[in-house]
Design a protein around this motif. Structure first.
Motif, PDB file in Angstrom:
ATOM      1  N   SER A 113       0.814  -1.219   0.000  1.00  0.00           N
ATOM      2  CA  SER A 113       0.000   0.000   0.000  1.00  0.00           C
ATOM      3  C   SER A 113       0.848   1.271   0.000  1.00  0.00           C
ATOM      4  O   SER A 113       0.333   2.361  -0.242  1.00  0.00           O
ATOM      5  N   ASP A 114       2.148   1.152   0.259  1.00  0.00           N
ATOM      6  CA  ASP A 114       3.026   2.317   0.278  1.00  0.00           C
ATOM      7  C   ASP A 114       3.687   2.588  -1.075  1.00  0.00           C
ATOM      8  O   ASP A 114       4.384   3.594  -1.233  1.00  0.00           O
ATOM      9  N   LEU A 115       3.500   1.683  -2.041  1.00  0.00           N
ATOM     10  CA  LEU A 115       4.181   1.823  -3.325  1.00  0.00           C
ATOM     11  C   LEU A 115       3.451   2.804  -4.234  1.00  0.00           C
ATOM     12  O   LEU A 115       2.253   3.021  -4.122  1.00  0.00           O
ATOM     13  N   ASN A 116       4.202   3.396  -5.147  1.00  0.00           N
ATOM     14  CA  ASN A 116       3.657   4.381  -6.078  1.00  0.00           C
ATOM     15  C   ASN A 116       4.273   4.153  -7.455  1.00  0.00           C
ATOM     16  O   ASN A 116       5.483   4.247  -7.601  1.00  0.00           O
ATOM     17  N   PRO A 117       3.453   3.795  -8.478  1.00  0.00           N
ATOM     18  CA  PRO A 117       1.999   3.757  -8.477  1.00  0.00           C
ATOM     19  C   PRO A 117       1.445   2.664  -7.562  1.00  0.00           C
ATOM     20  O   PRO A 117       2.203   1.843  -7.038  1.00  0.00           O
ATOM     21  N   ARG A 118       0.124   2.648  -7.431  1.00  0.00           N
ATOM     22  CA  ARG A 118      -0.520   1.624  -6.619  1.00  0.00           C
ATOM     23  C   ARG A 118      -0.196   0.254  -7.207  1.00  0.00           C
ATOM     24  O   ARG A 118      -0.309   0.050  -8.417  1.00  0.00           O
ATOM     25  N   VAL A 119       0.236  -0.670  -6.361  1.00  0.00           N
ATOM     26  CA  VAL A 119       0.638  -1.999  -6.826  1.00  0.00           C
ATOM     27  C   VAL A 119      -0.226  -3.065  -6.168  1.00  0.00           C
ATOM     28  O   VAL A 119      -0.506  -3.016  -4.966  1.00  0.00           O
ATOM     29  N   ALA A 120      -0.678  -4.018  -6.961  1.00  0.00           N
ATOM     30  CA  ALA A 120      -1.393  -5.188  -6.452  1.00  0.00           C
ATOM     31  C   ALA A 120      -0.876  -6.406  -7.195  1.00  0.00           C
ATOM     32  O   ALA A 120      -0.458  -6.311  -8.359  1.00  0.00           O
ATOM     33  N   VAL A 121      -0.875  -7.537  -6.521  1.00  0.00           N
ATOM     34  CA  VAL A 121      -0.432  -8.776  -7.174  1.00  0.00           C
ATOM     35  C   VAL A 121      -1.505  -9.841  -6.967  1.00  0.00           C
ATOM     36  O   VAL A 121      -2.296  -9.775  -6.023  1.00  0.00           O
ATOM     37  N   THR A 122      -1.521 -10.804  -7.854  1.00  0.00           N
ATOM     38  CA  THR A 122      -2.534 -11.846  -7.769  1.00  0.00           C
ATOM     39  C   THR A 122      -1.913 -13.183  -7.366  1.00  0.00           C
ATOM     40  O   THR A 122      -0.731 -13.431  -7.590  1.00  0.00           O
ATOM     41  N   ALA A 123      -2.736 -14.020  -6.770  1.00  0.00           N
ATOM     42  CA  ALA A 123      -2.331 -15.372  -6.395  1.00  0.00           C
ATOM     43  C   ALA A 123      -3.544 -16.274  -6.556  1.00  0.00           C
ATOM     44  O   ALA A 123      -4.652 -15.814  -6.891  1.00  0.00           O
ATOM     45  N   THR A 124      -3.339 -17.561  -6.346  1.00  0.00           N
ATOM     46  CA  THR A 124      -4.418 -18.540  -6.454  1.00  0.00           C
ATOM     47  C   THR A 124      -4.604 -19.218  -5.101  1.00  0.00           C
ATOM     48  O   THR A 124      -3.637 -19.729  -4.530  1.00  0.00           O
ATOM     49  N   ASP A 125      -5.832 -19.214  -4.590  1.00  0.00           N
ATOM     50  CA  ASP A 125      -6.146 -19.849  -3.314  1.00  0.00           C
ATOM     51  C   ASP A 125      -6.547 -21.301  -3.572  1.00  0.00           C
ATOM     52  O   ASP A 125      -7.589 -21.556  -4.176  1.00  0.00           O
ATOM     53  N   LEU A 126      -5.708 -22.238  -3.141  1.00  0.00           N
ATOM     54  CA  LEU A 126      -5.984 -23.646  -3.384  1.00  0.00           C
ATOM     55  C   LEU A 126      -7.234 -24.116  -2.649  1.00  0.00           C
ATOM     56  O   LEU A 126      -7.953 -24.996  -3.125  1.00  0.00           O
ATOM     57  N   GLY A 127      -7.500 -23.520  -1.487  1.00  0.00           N
ATOM     58  CA  GLY A 127      -8.654 -23.946  -0.703  1.00  0.00           C
ATOM     59  C   GLY A 127      -9.964 -23.606  -1.369  1.00  0.00           C
ATOM     60  O   GLY A 127     -10.827 -24.466  -1.585  1.00  0.00           O
ATOM     61  N   SER A 128     -10.138 -22.352  -1.732  1.00  0.00           N
ATOM     62  CA  SER A 128     -11.385 -21.909  -2.365  1.00  0.00           C
ATOM     63  C   SER A 128     -11.360 -22.064  -3.879  1.00  0.00           C
ATOM     64  O   SER A 128     -12.377 -21.889  -4.540  1.00  0.00           O
ATOM     65  N   GLN A 129     -10.171 -22.358  -4.422  1.00  0.00           N
ATOM     66  CA  GLN A 129      -9.978 -22.509  -5.867  1.00  0.00           C
ATOM     67  C   GLN A 129     -10.376 -21.227  -6.600  1.00  0.00           C
ATOM     68  O   GLN A 129     -10.992 -21.260  -7.658  1.00  0.00           O
ATOM     69  N   GLN A 130      -9.988 -20.094  -6.016  1.00  0.00           N
ATOM     70  CA  GLN A 130     -10.336 -18.805  -6.595  1.00  0.00           C
ATOM     71  C   GLN A 130      -9.096 -17.935  -6.760  1.00  0.00           C
ATOM     72  O   GLN A 130      -8.077 -18.134  -6.104  1.00  0.00           O
ATOM     73  N   ARG A 131      -9.234 -16.946  -7.628  1.00  0.00           N
ATOM     74  CA  ARG A 131      -8.186 -15.950  -7.797  1.00  0.00           C
ATOM     75  C   ARG A 131      -8.294 -14.932  -6.664  1.00  0.00           C
ATOM     76  O   ARG A 131      -9.400 -14.532  -6.287  1.00  0.00           O
ATOM     77  N   VAL A 132      -7.161 -14.525  -6.125  1.00  0.00           N
ATOM     78  CA  VAL A 132      -7.169 -13.532  -5.054  1.00  0.00           C
ATOM     79  C   VAL A 132      -6.268 -12.366  -5.426  1.00  0.00           C
ATOM     80  O   VAL A 132      -5.334 -12.500  -6.220  1.00  0.00           O
ATOM     81  N   LEU A 133      -6.583 -11.223  -4.831  1.00  0.00           N
ATOM     82  CA  LEU A 133      -5.867  -9.992  -5.105  1.00  0.00           C
ATOM     83  C   LEU A 133      -5.256  -9.498  -3.802  1.00  0.00           C
ATOM     84  O   LEU A 133      -5.955  -9.315  -2.796  1.00  0.00           O
ATOM     85  N   LEU A 134      -3.951  -9.301  -3.803  1.00  0.00           N
ATOM     86  CA  LEU A 134      -3.229  -8.834  -2.621  1.00  0.00           C
ATOM     87  C   LEU A 134      -2.886  -7.366  -2.821  1.00  0.00           C
ATOM     88  O   LEU A 134      -2.173  -7.005  -3.765  1.00  0.00           O
ATOM     89  N   THR A 135      -3.413  -6.516  -1.948  1.00  0.00           N
ATOM     90  CA  THR A 135      -3.251  -5.074  -2.122  1.00  0.00           C
ATOM     91  C   THR A 135      -2.548  -4.394  -0.958  1.00  0.00           C
ATOM     92  O   THR A 135      -2.069  -3.272  -1.110  1.00  0.00           O
ATOM     93  N   SER A 136      -2.525  -5.022   0.206  1.00  0.00           N
ATOM     94  CA  SER A 136      -1.850  -4.413   1.359  1.00  0.00           C
ATOM     95  C   SER A 136      -1.292  -5.524   2.236  1.00  0.00           C
ATOM     96  O   SER A 136      -2.034  -6.375   2.722  1.00  0.00           O
ATOM     97  N   SER A 137       0.014  -5.506   2.380  1.00  0.00           N
ATOM     98  CA  SER A 137       0.736  -6.526   3.139  1.00  0.00           C
ATOM     99  C   SER A 137       2.208  -6.323   2.817  1.00  0.00           C
ATOM    100  O   SER A 137       2.544  -5.553   1.913  1.00  0.00           O
ATOM    101  N   PRO A 138       3.116  -6.984   3.534  1.00  0.00           N
ATOM    102  CA  PRO A 138       4.526  -6.881   3.153  1.00  0.00           C
ATOM    103  C   PRO A 138       4.702  -7.261   1.685  1.00  0.00           C
ATOM    104  O   PRO A 138       4.254  -8.328   1.245  1.00  0.00           O
ATOM    105  N   ALA A 139       5.317  -6.388   0.911  1.00  0.00           N
ATOM    106  CA  ALA A 139       5.440  -6.616  -0.529  1.00  0.00           C
ATOM    107  C   ALA A 139       6.168  -7.921  -0.838  1.00  0.00           C
ATOM    108  O   ALA A 139       5.792  -8.648  -1.754  1.00  0.00           O
ATOM    109  N   TRP A 140       7.226  -8.213  -0.059  1.00  0.00           N
ATOM    110  CA  TRP A 140       8.007  -9.425  -0.354  1.00  0.00           C
ATOM    111  C   TRP A 140       7.163 -10.680  -0.216  1.00  0.00           C
ATOM    112  O   TRP A 140       7.274 -11.611  -1.024  1.00  0.00           O
TER     113      TRP A 140
END
Length: 313
Positions: A113-140
């Motif tokens: 959330s501190d990056l500029n431009p706004r940065v989000a990354v995607t991942a896959t949740d094996l449990g729900s079998q859905q696409r997820v969007l990560l927008t605020s958390s440690p970037a690494w």
């Protein structure tokens, strides 16, 4: 590193929201850097950057304020370490632990959330079998989750969610950028469509040497080459086609597709070559990018109602 903003180009882009999307593709990720070099030179400064898998690292690098030269250095030096498929580094770290350490070393403790431009990354949740969007958390940690190729790295535990590579379900996550409010998007797809058996076997070779020997035996000595080829193509088809469906439903305004030819996903010895390939592909789109920079849209593009919304974690 502080991000340098170009005021003149900001005026050209106006107040509408531009985005850039970087797809997955392993060591082919250097092509993203080449493409971004051209976009940056042209004056395209996005408000939103979204990445999947190796594209997540590129998006985070952009948000950290790295210029194209610095990004190239990261890939030259860092890719062999990031994508090293040996089980440990000689000091007891598994390949998964090593990936996390390297990303933490590079990105530090900065939050997405501190990056500029706004940065989000995607991942896959094996449990729900859905696409997820990560927008605020440690970037690494977010980038690690997005880059956790199944079978190569362990899943990342994320508040009870089991996350793996963002490219598993959606390799070029344009929907995510629109969901975050982008009105215009430039996307870079390094997945490539020239998946032949040699490319697949070489990729498997780096992840699992034993499986590679078995497949090679099947191909060379069992007279079942057609069967093995069919199996490999069939195994890769669902994810590839699903990603195409998502992108067709949420098309970018400009799609840059570097010609990756026979570069397999772990061709770490060809990183420098990927820079040039990405740059060449982006230069073919310069006129389109310049037109897009002058485009004004007062409303956001609507995401088709039949598409499931990416869950934000």
């Amino acid at each position: 590193m502080g991000r340098k903003r170009n005021g003149r180009m900001g005026k050209l882009l106006g107040h509408w929201t531009h985005g850039v999307v970087f797809g997955g593709g392993g060591a082919r990720g250097g092509a993203h850097v080449g493409a971004w070099r051209v976009l940056n030179e042209t004056g395209y400064q996005p408000d939103i950057a979204v990445g999947a898998s190796i594209g997540a690292l590129v998006a985070a690098s952009l948000g950290m304020g790295l210029n194209p030269d610095e990004m190239e250095e990261v890939f030259r030096v860092g890719s062999p370490r990031l994508l090293d498929t040996s089980c440990n580094d000689g000091r007891g770290k598994t390949r998964t632990e090593r990936l996390g350490c390297i990303l933490h070393e590079f990105l530090g403790d900065v939050d997405l959330s501190d990056l500029n431009p706004r940065v989000a990354v995607t991942a896959t949740d094996l449990g729900s079998q859905q696409r997820v969007l990560l927008t605020s958390s440690p970037a690494w940690k977010a980038v690690q989750a997005s880059m956790s190729i199944p079978g190569m790295f362990d899943p990342v535990d994320w508040e009870g969610h089991c996350l793996v590579d963002g490219g598993v379900l959606d390799n070029v996550p344009t929907q995510a950028a629109y969901q975050l409010g982008a009105q215009c998007i430039v996307a870079v797809d390094i997945g490539g469509d020239q998946w032949d058996m040699d490319v697949a076997l070489n990729t498997v070779a780096c992840v699992n040497r034993q499986l590679h020997r078995v497949l090679n035996w099947a191909v060379k000595f069992s007279n079942r080459e057609d069967t093995v080829d069919t199996w490999i193509r069939s195994a890769m088809l669902p994810a590839s086609k699903l990603g195409q469906i998502f992108m067709a439903a949420c098309p970018p305004d400009i799609l840059i597709t570097p010609r990756m030819q026979d570069m397999w996903l772990l061709s770490m010895d060809r990183i420098v070559e990927t820079f040039h390939v990405g740059e060449a592909a982006a230069r073919e789109k310069i006129d389109e990018v310049k037109r897009l920079m002058k485009t004004h849209r007062s409303v956001h593009k609507e995401i088709p109602k039949y598409l499931p919304v990416l869950i934000t974690l």
